[in-house]
Scaffold this motif. Structure first.
Motif, PDB file in Angstrom:
ATOM      1  N   SER B 278       0.834  -1.203   0.000  1.00  0.00           N
ATOM      2  CA  SER B 278       0.000   0.000   0.000  1.00  0.00           C
ATOM      3  C   SER B 278       0.872   1.258   0.000  1.00  0.00           C
ATOM      4  CB  SER B 278      -0.890  -0.021   1.247  1.00  0.00           C
ATOM      5  OG  SER B 278      -1.288   1.286   1.606  1.00  0.00           O
ATOM      6  N   HIS B 279       0.443   2.251  -0.794  1.00  0.00           N
ATOM      7  CA  HIS B 279       1.130   3.543  -0.809  1.00  0.00           C
ATOM      8  C   HIS B 279       0.071   4.615  -0.557  1.00  0.00           C
ATOM      9  CE1 HIS B 279       4.206   1.338  -3.246  1.00  0.00           C
ATOM     10  NE2 HIS B 279       3.119   0.747  -3.693  1.00  0.00           N
ATOM     11  N   VAL B 280       0.215   5.357   0.496  1.00  0.00           N
ATOM     12  CA  VAL B 280      -0.746   6.409   0.802  1.00  0.00           C
ATOM     13  C   VAL B 280      -0.020   7.748   0.681  1.00  0.00           C
ATOM     14  CG1 VAL B 280      -2.247   7.393   2.566  1.00  0.00           C
ATOM     15  CG2 VAL B 280      -2.105   4.907   2.297  1.00  0.00           C
ATOM     16  N   LEU B 281      -0.378   8.518  -0.335  1.00  0.00           N
ATOM     17  CA  LEU B 281       0.372   9.717  -0.666  1.00  0.00           C
ATOM     18  C   LEU B 281      -0.563  10.929  -0.647  1.00  0.00           C
ATOM     19  CD1 LEU B 281       1.799   7.878  -3.746  1.00  0.00           C
ATOM     20  CD2 LEU B 281       3.064   8.199  -1.623  1.00  0.00           C
ATOM     21  N   ALA B 303       2.118  -7.547   4.540  1.00  0.00           N
ATOM     22  CA  ALA B 303       1.706  -6.225   4.077  1.00  0.00           C
ATOM     23  C   ALA B 303       2.861  -5.245   4.223  1.00  0.00           C
ATOM     24  CB  ALA B 303       0.502  -5.726   4.871  1.00  0.00           C
ATOM     25  N   THR B 304       3.044  -4.428   3.198  1.00  0.00           N
ATOM     26  CA  THR B 304       3.990  -3.318   3.268  1.00  0.00           C
ATOM     27  C   THR B 304       3.182  -2.042   3.126  1.00  0.00           C
ATOM     28  OG1 THR B 304       5.709  -4.663   2.278  1.00  0.00           O
ATOM     29  CG2 THR B 304       6.055  -2.296   2.254  1.00  0.00           C
ATOM     30  N   LEU B 305       3.294  -1.186   4.097  1.00  0.00           N
ATOM     31  CA  LEU B 305       2.482   0.030   4.117  1.00  0.00           C
ATOM     32  C   LEU B 305       3.413   1.237   4.059  1.00  0.00           C
ATOM     33  CD1 LEU B 305       0.537  -2.132   5.183  1.00  0.00           C
ATOM     34  CD2 LEU B 305      -0.247  -0.520   6.900  1.00  0.00           C
ATOM     35  N   ASP B 306       3.384   1.939   2.933  1.00  0.00           N
ATOM     36  CA  ASP B 306       4.180   3.145   2.775  1.00  0.00           C
ATOM     37  C   ASP B 306       3.264   4.355   2.838  1.00  0.00           C
ATOM     38  OD1 ASP B 306       6.428   1.655   2.395  1.00  0.00           O
ATOM     39  OD2 ASP B 306       6.872   2.403   0.381  1.00  0.00           O
ATOM     40  N   GLY B 307       3.773   5.424   3.370  1.00  0.00           N
ATOM     41  CA  GLY B 307       2.992   6.651   3.397  1.00  0.00           C
ATOM     42  C   GLY B 307       3.895   7.856   3.263  1.00  0.00           C
ATOM     43  N   LEU B 308       3.368   8.874   2.604  1.00  0.00           N
ATOM     44  CA  LEU B 308       4.109  10.128   2.495  1.00  0.00           C
ATOM     45  C   LEU B 308       3.104  11.257   2.411  1.00  0.00           C
ATOM     46  CD1 LEU B 308       6.783  11.752   1.925  1.00  0.00           C
ATOM     47  CD2 LEU B 308       6.264  11.447  -0.507  1.00  0.00           C
ATOM     48  N   PHE B 309       3.318  12.299   3.193  1.00  0.00           N
ATOM     49  CA  PHE B 309       2.481  13.478   2.975  1.00  0.00           C
ATOM     50  C   PHE B 309       3.329  14.736   2.988  1.00  0.00           C
ATOM     51  CE2 PHE B 309       2.401  13.405   7.640  1.00  0.00           C
ATOM     52  CZ  PHE B 309       2.511  14.750   7.965  1.00  0.00           C
ATOM     53  N   LEU B 310       2.848  15.717   2.238  1.00  0.00           N
ATOM     54  CA  LEU B 310       3.449  17.045   2.223  1.00  0.00           C
ATOM     55  C   LEU B 310       2.375  18.002   2.701  1.00  0.00           C
ATOM     56  CD1 LEU B 310       4.911  17.073  -1.424  1.00  0.00           C
ATOM     57  CD2 LEU B 310       6.004  16.194   0.617  1.00  0.00           C
ATOM     58  N   PRO B 328      -0.446 -16.918  12.414  1.00  0.00           N
ATOM     59  CA  PRO B 328       1.018 -17.092  12.476  1.00  0.00           C
ATOM     60  C   PRO B 328       1.721 -16.742  11.159  1.00  0.00           C
ATOM     61  CG  PRO B 328      -0.154 -19.155  13.015  1.00  0.00           C
ATOM     62  CD  PRO B 328      -1.165 -18.196  12.511  1.00  0.00           C
ATOM     63  N   HIS B 329       3.017 -16.436  11.292  1.00  0.00           N
ATOM     64  CA  HIS B 329       3.918 -16.261  10.152  1.00  0.00           C
ATOM     65  C   HIS B 329       3.526 -15.108   9.241  1.00  0.00           C
ATOM     66  CE1 HIS B 329       6.245 -19.845  11.039  1.00  0.00           C
ATOM     67  NE2 HIS B 329       5.120 -20.524  11.200  1.00  0.00           N
ATOM     68  N   CYS B 330       2.898 -14.094   9.784  1.00  0.00           N
ATOM     69  CA  CYS B 330       2.570 -12.930   8.953  1.00  0.00           C
ATOM     70  C   CYS B 330       3.630 -11.845   9.165  1.00  0.00           C
ATOM     71  CB  CYS B 330       1.191 -12.369   9.292  1.00  0.00           C
ATOM     72  SG  CYS B 330      -0.148 -13.495   8.839  1.00  0.00           S
ATOM     73  N   GLY B 331       3.814 -11.035   8.138  1.00  0.00           N
ATOM     74  CA  GLY B 331       4.787  -9.957   8.231  1.00  0.00           C
ATOM     75  C   GLY B 331       4.161  -8.626   7.864  1.00  0.00           C
ATOM     76  N   SER B 332       4.628  -7.566   8.496  1.00  0.00           N
ATOM     77  CA  SER B 332       4.186  -6.233   8.074  1.00  0.00           C
ATOM     78  C   SER B 332       5.311  -5.234   8.251  1.00  0.00           C
ATOM     79  CB  SER B 332       2.946  -5.786   8.852  1.00  0.00           C
ATOM     80  OG  SER B 332       3.246  -5.605  10.220  1.00  0.00           O
ATOM     81  N   GLN B 333       5.464  -4.378   7.246  1.00  0.00           N
ATOM     82  CA  GLN B 333       6.438  -3.282   7.326  1.00  0.00           C
ATOM     83  C   GLN B 333       5.712  -1.985   7.050  1.00  0.00           C
ATOM     84  OE1 GLN B 333       7.525  -5.980   5.104  1.00  0.00           O
ATOM     85  NE2 GLN B 333       8.488  -6.821   6.928  1.00  0.00           N
TER      86      GLN B 333
END
Lengths: 264, 461
Positions: B278-281, B303-310, B328-333
Motif C-alpha cells: 500500500s502507498h498512501v500519498l 503487508a507493506t504500508l508506505d505513506g508520504l504526505f506534504l 502465524p507467520h505474517c509480516g508487516s512493514q
C-alpha cells in the motif's frame, strides 16, 4: 617572463568558535600563488581544520580580525555557494553521506551552478557523461559509485576518491584538501594522490592540510607551513616535512613559545 | 444550523450536524431507492442508523485525539449532496485530471473509472478490453443487475456499524468502483480510479465506495487518485479482500484543493500468503485523514504500508494505521513519512496488534518526519499491542530538520541554499516515491514534490 598571480592572501586571520568563544586562529598569514601547492601541517588542535572551515564558509566560527582575499575579492563576505562558484573547492575530511541523492545528479547540479555563474550554458547530457567518465578515470572511480547516492555506504577510500573526482569535474582555482589522507590505506592513498597530482596546473592553487608527512611522499608541495597554536610558526620547503617526521611537532611548539616570550 | 446563527458550543454544533446529516441521509435513501438493489438500500439504512447513534467523532475520542472535525461539521450542512453535480462537469473534470499529469486522462490509454462529485463520468471512463472474468466497473452501472460477488463484498468489512465516517459513507452510498480479479489472473496494467471533487459551483460532499476483490493467486495494481478544485468533503471507503496468495499493489494519491476535507478509510483483509503493498500519498487538502486497517487473517500473509504526505500553510494531515496480526507467520512493514512547512500540522498514529494466534509475527513500523519551519508540528503515536511471545516487532518514530552538515556540503558544491534544501527534501521523499510501482505515477509524484518545494520557496520570499 613570469607573472605571479596571487590566488589566496590571508592576513592576520583570527577566528573563534561561535558557540563558546574559544579562539582557534590567532593571526594567520599566508599567500598562495597560482600554480603552487602549499601544505599546512600541524599537531592536533593547532587550527588546521578550523582554517579550512573558515575558508569554505562553514557555520559555527566567528572571524574576529584579519582579511582573506581570493583573487583580490573579500572571500569572507561570500556565502559558501558563492565561494564555490568563484572557484574555491573544499575536499572534506569527513565527506557527508546524502541518502536519496544520486552522485552524478548532484554533481551535474553543482557543475551547472558553477557554469551559470560564469555565464556558460548548462552542460549537455552527453558532454556531462564524457566529462564524468574522463574524470572518474583519474581516481579509478567505479561506475557503480557514480550512480549510487552521494557517499552513502562508501568506504573511507571511496569517499575521498569521490571528493577528488568532484574536484576534477568542478575544476576549481583554489582547492583546499582537508586531511585527504586520513582513513586511507596505502593503495587508496596512492590513487587519490595521483588524482590530485594530475590536477596540478599553472592556473590552480592547492592547499593541503595534513597531520602526517605521509601524504607529502606522494604529493610534493612547493611550500610547507607549520601551524601551531593558531599561527604559522615555520615555513619551508619539503625538507621541513622530513624534519617534522623525525622530530615531531614538540620542538616547534617550544620554539614558538620562546619566540612569543621574547616578543612580549 | 445556518451561517448567520449565533455562536454555538462545540457539542451542540456536533449534535445539530448529526441530526441534519441523518435527515439528509433518509431523504437521500428515499431518492435513490428506486434505482438500487435491496442490499444497497439496506446498507444505506444501516449506515444512517449507525451514524445517528455514533455521531461525528469528538475531541475526547482517543482515535481522534490529534484531529478535530469541528470545522468540517460546521461546513457539512451547507454542502450539496453527491450526485447534484454542476453542469459542464466533464470539462472541469478534464482540467482536474490534467493536473494528475501522465496518469490523468492523457490519451486514456489505460483502464480508468472517473467519478465527478461521486458520480461516474462515462465519457472519461474506459472499461473495455480487460481479460475475461475481470470486473472493473462502476457500482451505479451494476446496481440494475448486481453480480453476486458484489452483494457479498459490499459492506462485508462492516465498518459502517462502528465507524462514523464509514457509516456516513454507507448512508450516502451512490457510486464507486467494483474491481474483481478472478483466481489466477495477473493484470499487468494498472487500474485507475479517479475521484474528482469539483467545488467550483459550491461545496459538495461525496462518499465514494471502492470494492476491491482479488481471487486466489490473482495479481493487480490499483491506483485511487483524488483531485479537484474548491471546497469539498470527500469521504471515501475502500474495502479490499485478497484471496490466498493474491498480490495487490494499491496506491491512494490524494491531491485535492487546500479547501477540501478528505476523510478516507481503507480496510483490507488478507487471506493465507496474500501480499498487499500500500502507498498512501497526500499532497492536497485542508484536512486529510487517511485511515488504513490491514487484517492479516491468513497464515503467512504480508503487508507493506508506505505513506508520504506534504503539508504547508494551515493544512492538517493525519495518517492512522492499524495492522492486525491474527495468524502465524505474517509480516508487516510500515514506513510513513511526513514533510511539513508553514503552520501545517501532522499526525501519525500507527498501531500493530499481535493476537494470541499471531506466532512468528515479523512486524516493523517506522515513522520519519521532516519539519521545514519552526511553526509546523507533528504528533506521532506508534503503538504495539502484543499477545504472543514468539514475535519480532520493532517500531520507531523520529522527527527532525534538514541535516546542517548535508546542507553545507551541498552549498560548498555551489548549490544555493534553497536548491540544497530542495535536493535534501526531495531525497527524503524519494525513499517512498521510488517504491511506487507505476512509472508515470512516480514521475508525477516527483514533479509534485518539486512543485511543492518551489511553491514553498516563493511563499517564503
Amino acid at each position: 617572463m613570469n607573472v605571479t598571480t596571487t590566488i589566496l592572501e590571508i592576513r592576520g586571520l583570527k577566528a573563534r568558535i561561535a558557540e563558546d568563544g574559544t579562539e582557534i586562529l590567532k593571526g594567520v598569514d599566508l599567500t598562495v600563488n597560482a600554480g603552487e601547492v602549499h601544505a599546512i601541517m600541524g599537531p592536533n588542535g593547532s587550527g588546521k581544520s578550523t582554517l579550512a572551515h573558515v575558508l569554505s564558509g562553514r557555520e559555527g566560527y566567528e572571524v574576529t580580525d584579519g582579511t582573506v582575499l581570493y583573487k583580490g575579492k573579500d572571500l569572507l563576505s561570500m556565502p559558501p555557494e558563492m565561494r564555490a562558484r568563484e572557484g574555491v573547492f573544499l575536499s572534506f575530511q569527513y565527506p557527508v553521506e546524502i541518502p536519496g541523492v544520486a552522485n552524478t545528479y548532484f554533481l551535474r547540479m553543482a557543475l551547472n551552478a558553477v557554469r551559470k555563474h560564469r555565464g556558460l550554458p548548462e552542460v549537455d547530457a552527453m558532454d556531462f557523461l564524457s566529462l564524468v567518465e574522463e574524470k572518474a578515470a583519474l581516481v579509478e572511480m567505479e561506475d557503480a559509485l557514480l550512480s549510487r547516492n552521494v557517499n552513502e555506504g562508501f568506504s573511507g577510500g571511496e569517499k575521498k576518491r569521490n571528493e577528488i573526482f568532484q574536484m576534477a569535474v568542478l575544476d576549481p582555482t583554489l582547492a583546499i584538501l582537508d586531511e585527504t589522507d586520513s582513513g586511507l590505506d596505502i593503495d587508496a592513498l596512492r590513487v587519490v594522490a595521483s588524482g590530485v597530482n594530475s590536477l596540478r596546473s599553472p592556473e590552480r592553487a592547492m592547499l593541503l592540510i595534513t597531520h602526517y608527512q605521509r601524504l607529502l611522499n606522494y604529493i610534493t608541495p612547493d611550500v610547507i607551513h607549520v601551524l601551531s597554536g593558531g599561527r604559522i610558526v615555520r615555513s619551508g620547503d619539503k625538507s621541513l616535512a622530513l624534519l617534522l617526521e623525525e622530530k615531531g611537532y614538540g620542538w616547534l611548539e617550544e620554539e614558538a613559545a620562546v619566540g612569543a616570550g621574547t616578543a612580549s | 444550523m445556518s451561517a448567520s446563527a449565533p455562536a454555538t458550543t462545540l457539542a451542540s454544533a456536533l449534535s445539530e450536524g448529526t441530526v441534519s446529516a441523518l435527515e439528509r441521509a433518509r431523504a437521500f435513501g428515499a431518492r435513490e431507492a428506486a434505482t438500487s438493489p435491496l442490499f444497497v438500500q439496506n446498507l444505506r439504512r444501516a449506515g444512517a442508523e449507525a451514524f445517528a447513534k455514533l455521531g461525528l467523532p469528538r475531541p475526547s475520542d482517543e482515535e481522534w485525539r490529534y484531529t478535530s472535525v469541528a470545522a468540517l461539521s460546521r461546513q457539512l450542512p451547507a454542502m450539496a449532496d453527491a450526485g447534484g453535480a454542476p453542469a459542464g462537469r466533464t470539462a472541469s473534470a478534464r482540467s482536474a485530471l490534467a493536473s494528475l499529469g501522465p496518469i490523468g486522462v492523457a490519451g486514456r490509454s489505460h483502464h480508468q473509472l472517473v467519478f465527478v462529485n461521486g458520480r461516474l463520468d462515462t465519457e472519461l471512463s474506459r472499461f473495455d478490453g480487460l481479460p475475461a472474468g475481470v470486473r472493473f466497473d462502476a457500482l451505479s452501472r451494476l446496481f440494475a443487475a448486481p453480480p453476486d460477488l458484489l452483494e457479498r463484498r459490499l459492506g462485508l468489512l462492516r465498518g459502517h456499524l462502528t465507524h462514523p465516517f464509514v457509516a456516513m459513507n454507507a448512508a450516502f452510498l451512490l457510486d464507486g468502483a467494483f474491481v474483481h480479479v478472478p483466481d489466477g489472473v495477473v493484470l499487468a496494467e494498472p487500474l485507475l480510479v479517479v475521484h474528482v471533487a469539483d467545488g467550483s459551483a459550491g461545496p459538495v460532499a461525496s462518499h465514494p465506495r471502492v470494492v476491491l476483490s482479488l481471487g486466489e493467486n490473482a495479481q493487480a495494481t490499483v491506483v485511487e487518485a483524488y483531485c479537484g478544485t474548491g471546497e469539498a468533503f470527500v469521504n471515501p471507503v475502500t474495502e479490499i479482500v485478497l484471496g490466498a496468495h493474491a498480490h495487490l499493489d494499491h496506491t491512494t494519491l490524494q491531491e485535492e484543493s487546500v479547501e477540501a476535507y478528505h476523510v478516507g478509510t481503507t480496510e483490507a483483509h488478507l487471506g493465507p500468503g496474500a501480499q498487499l503493498f500500500s502507498h498512501v500519498l497526500s499532497v492536497g487538502g485542508r484536512l486529510v485523514r487517511n485511515e488504513l486497517t490491514v487484517r492479516l487473517h491468513g497464515d503467512g500473509a504480508g503487508a507493506t504500508l508506505d505513506g508520504l504526505f506534504l503539508a504547508r500553510g494551515e493544512q492538517h494531515v493525519d495518517n492512522h494505521t492499524l495492522v492486525d496480526h491474527a495468524r502465524p507467520h505474517c509480516g508487516s512493514q510500515q514506513y510513513y513519512k511526513g514533510i511539513l512547512d508553514g503552520s501545517a500540522r501532522g499526525a501519525f498514529d500507527g498501531k500493530v496488534i499481535v493476537r494470541p494466534a499471531g506466532a512468528f509475527t515479523d512486524a516493523h513500523q517506522k515513522n520519519r518526519n521532516l519539519l521545514l519551519s519552526d511553526t509546523a508540528r507533528i504528533d506521532a503515536k506508534p503503538q504495539l499491542e502484543i499477545y504472543n511471545n514468539d514475535v519480532k516487532c520493532t517500531h520507531g518514530s523520529a522527527t527532525g530538520r534538514l541535516d546542517a552538515d548535508a546542507l553545507f556540503y551541498l552549498r560548498s558544491r555551489a548549490l544555493s541554499e534553497s536548491q540544497a534544501r530542495s535536493v535534501l527534501t526531495l531525497a527524503f521523499a524519494s525513499e517512498i516515491v521510488d517504491r511506487v510501482p507505476v512509472a508515470p505515477l512516480k514521475a508525477h509524484l516527483t514533479d509534485r514534490v518539486l512543485g511543492w518545494l518551489a511553491g514553498n520557496a516563493s511563499e517564503a520570499r
